[in-house]
Write an enzyme that holds these catalytic residues in place. Structure first.
Site, mmCIF file in Angstrom:
data_model
loop_
_atom_site.group_PDB
_atom_site.id
_atom_site.type_symbol
_atom_site.label_atom_id
_atom_site.label_comp_id
_atom_site.label_asym_id
_atom_site.label_seq_id
_atom_site.Cartn_x
_atom_site.Cartn_y
_atom_site.Cartn_z
ATOM 1 N N HIS A 154 29.161 54.123 77.654
ATOM 2 C CA HIS A 154 29.396 55.051 78.865
ATOM 3 C C HIS A 154 28.810 56.322 78.341
ATOM 4 O O HIS A 154 28.887 56.726 77.220
ATOM 5 C CB HIS A 154 30.572 55.003 79.163
ATOM 6 C CG HIS A 154 31.207 54.092 80.040
ATOM 7 N ND1 HIS A 154 31.431 52.771 79.629
ATOM 8 C CD2 HIS A 154 30.962 53.924 81.460
ATOM 9 C CE1 HIS A 154 31.762 51.900 80.686
ATOM 10 N NE2 HIS A 154 31.581 52.411 81.751
ATOM 11 N N LYS A 158 33.072 60.289 79.508
ATOM 12 C CA LYS A 158 34.036 59.333 79.658
ATOM 13 C C LYS A 158 35.527 59.615 78.811
ATOM 14 O O LYS A 158 35.170 59.954 77.439
ATOM 15 C CB LYS A 158 33.547 58.273 79.527
ATOM 16 C CG LYS A 158 34.439 56.979 79.958
ATOM 17 C CD LYS A 158 34.195 55.686 80.389
ATOM 18 C CE LYS A 158 35.144 54.697 80.644
ATOM 19 N NZ LYS A 158 35.972 54.898 81.700
HETATM 20 P P1 NAD Z 1 35.596 62.738 86.939
HETATM 21 O O1 NAD Z 1 36.217 63.668 85.517
HETATM 22 O O2 NAD Z 1 34.051 63.512 87.153
HETATM 23 O O3 NAD Z 1 36.445 63.225 88.295
HETATM 24 C C1 NAD Z 1 37.573 63.011 88.418
HETATM 25 C C2 NAD Z 1 38.324 64.162 89.353
HETATM 26 O O4 NAD Z 1 39.489 64.167 89.573
HETATM 27 C C3 NAD Z 1 38.078 65.539 88.715
HETATM 28 O O5 NAD Z 1 37.219 66.423 89.574
HETATM 29 C C4 NAD Z 1 39.470 66.167 88.716
HETATM 30 O O6 NAD Z 1 39.512 67.714 89.003
HETATM 31 C C5 NAD Z 1 40.041 65.424 89.635
HETATM 32 N N1 NAD Z 1 41.460 65.384 89.383
HETATM 33 C C6 NAD Z 1 42.123 65.186 88.354
HETATM 34 N N2 NAD Z 1 43.480 65.439 88.712
HETATM 35 C C7 NAD Z 1 43.739 65.359 90.001
HETATM 36 C C8 NAD Z 1 44.888 65.564 90.977
HETATM 37 N N3 NAD Z 1 46.279 65.860 90.470
HETATM 38 N N4 NAD Z 1 44.600 65.545 92.332
HETATM 39 C C9 NAD Z 1 43.484 65.748 92.744
HETATM 40 N N5 NAD Z 1 42.090 65.695 91.924
HETATM 41 C C10 NAD Z 1 42.485 65.532 90.777
HETATM 42 O O7 NAD Z 1 35.492 61.521 86.520
HETATM 43 P P2 NAD Z 1 34.698 60.209 86.920
HETATM 44 O O8 NAD Z 1 33.666 60.127 86.138
HETATM 45 O O9 NAD Z 1 34.640 60.512 88.604
HETATM 46 O O10 NAD Z 1 35.758 59.197 86.922
HETATM 47 C C11 NAD Z 1 37.205 59.064 87.676
HETATM 48 C C12 NAD Z 1 37.968 58.011 87.231
HETATM 49 O O11 NAD Z 1 37.138 56.758 87.980
HETATM 50 C C13 NAD Z 1 37.745 57.558 85.582
HETATM 51 O O12 NAD Z 1 39.062 56.910 85.529
HETATM 52 C C14 NAD Z 1 36.846 56.565 85.550
HETATM 53 O O13 NAD Z 1 37.103 55.814 84.441
HETATM 54 C C15 NAD Z 1 37.062 55.849 86.979
HETATM 55 N N6 NAD Z 1 35.783 55.125 87.423
HETATM 56 C C16 NAD Z 1 36.190 54.010 87.748
HETATM 57 C C17 NAD Z 1 35.023 53.146 88.649
HETATM 58 C C18 NAD Z 1 35.437 51.546 89.029
HETATM 59 O O14 NAD Z 1 34.624 51.074 89.727
HETATM 60 N N7 NAD Z 1 36.783 51.223 89.113
HETATM 61 C C19 NAD Z 1 33.735 53.630 88.421
HETATM 62 C C20 NAD Z 1 33.415 54.655 87.809
HETATM 63 C C21 NAD Z 1 34.466 55.503 87.203
#
Ligand code: NAD
Length: 265
Positions: A154, A158
């Site tokens: 990744h 991440k």
């Molecule tokens: P990122 O860091 O770009 O985004 C996460 C966002 O959540 C940030 O903007 C952060 O400020 C916000 N956040 C944190 N705490 C918060 C709260 N208490 N209230 C509201 N917002 C809050 O990360 P990303 O790349 O978008 O990934 C996010 C998550 O999704 C990770 O755990 C990643 O592994 C997961 N993910 C899952 C899949 C899937 O298909 N299940 C695919 C991609 C990413």
């Protein structure tokens, strides 16, 4: 369906805003970020590159959830646990894409799912869920003299490892072998580890650049190898899966569901 995106300024959050705008029968009714985020007060559509859509990013999840039919949440484990309690209170669908959750976090989600529809998957794409089905079948067919190793790569930002998808694939292999992943997984190797134990399910993690998500499941036998690979090229595949899950969840009875249920696999 009125949907709230939590983590609206994140990589996935912005992609979700765009995907909801493209989806018939779905509308973005709210966008939430963490207290202190620079995105608070901004328009969610503008942030996602769509132009203004009249949805201002707020730090108040409860107000947003009370005015919605579902919430899509790709954030952090702590945020997801908080949102699960609020979504259960508001009796709305909660789609969880967040990875890196502990057994304790998952128990809390399970408790919230007594009152609300929760759909959780470490990977919301059609391709990976199909791959998981194949991995289960191959693991079931081959004996433990075939070693299972899962390799993932990744992007450099991440924060959790191994990826939720790698764990999902490891669980599929363990299910095929009728064992518990927790008893057989080897998540790190370093130094003089000794020989590999038969039946172990190994993980290896690579991080770098802007890779959206590569996963390879290797079945290594004596003198031959089967390698099953998925490469995500665009985060839109996860966002489309998540919106599809939200629409699927509307009107269902409370419970904890997975993308396997949504896709009918
Ligand atoms: P990122 O860091 O770009 O985004 C996460 C966002 O959540 C940030 O903007 C952060 O400020 C916000 N956040 C944190 N705490 C918060 C709260 N208490 N209230 C509201 N917002 C809050 O990360 P990303 O790349 O978008 O990934 C996010 C998550 O999704 C990770 O755990 C990643 O592994 C997961 N993910 C899952 C899949 C899937 O298909 N299940 C695919 C991609 C990413």
């Amino acid at each position: 369906m009125r949907l709230v995106v939590v983590g609206a300024a994140g990589r996935m959050g912005q992609m979700l805003t765009k995907t909801i705008a493209e989806t018939e029968n779905a509308i973005l009714s709210g966008a939430v970020e963490r207290p202190g985020s620079e995105a608070l007060g901004r328009d969610a559509g503008e942030l996602a590159g769509l132009g203004a859509i009249g949805v201002t990013i707020t730090a108040d999840p409860l107000a947003a959830l009370l005015n919605a039919d579902g919430v899509i949440d790709f954030t952090t484990p702590a945020a997801t646990i908080e949102i699960a309690a609020l979504a259960a209170q508001a009796r709305i669908v909660h789609v969880v894409g967040t990875t890196g959750m502990t057994a304790d976090d998952l128990a809390k989600l399970e408790a919230a799912s007594r009152h609300a529809v929760i759909i959780r998957s470490g990977n919301m794409s059609l391709g990976v869920n199909l791959l998981a089905g194949l991995v289960e079948k191959v693991a079931q067919t081959l004996g433990i003299d075939w070693d299972v190793e899962i390799l993932e790569m990744h992007h450099r930002m991440k924060v959790d490892a191994p990826s939720g998808t790698a764990i999902l694939l490891g669980e599929a292999a363990a299910k095929g072998r009728d064992v518990a992943l927790a008893d057989r997984s080897v998540r790190v190797r370093d130094g003089h580890t000794g020989a590999r134990k038969a039946g172990d399910i190994g993980f290896a993690t690579l991080r770098g650049g802007t890779v959206v998500g590569d996963h390879q499941v290797i079945f290594a036998g004596a003198g031959e190898r089967i390698e099953l690979t998925h490469r995500a090229e665009d985060r839109a595949i996860f966002a489309r899966g998540a919106v599809r899950a939200a629409l699927w969840g509307q009107g269902r009875k409370p419970g904890l569901y997975s993308m396997f249920d949504v896709l009918g696999l």
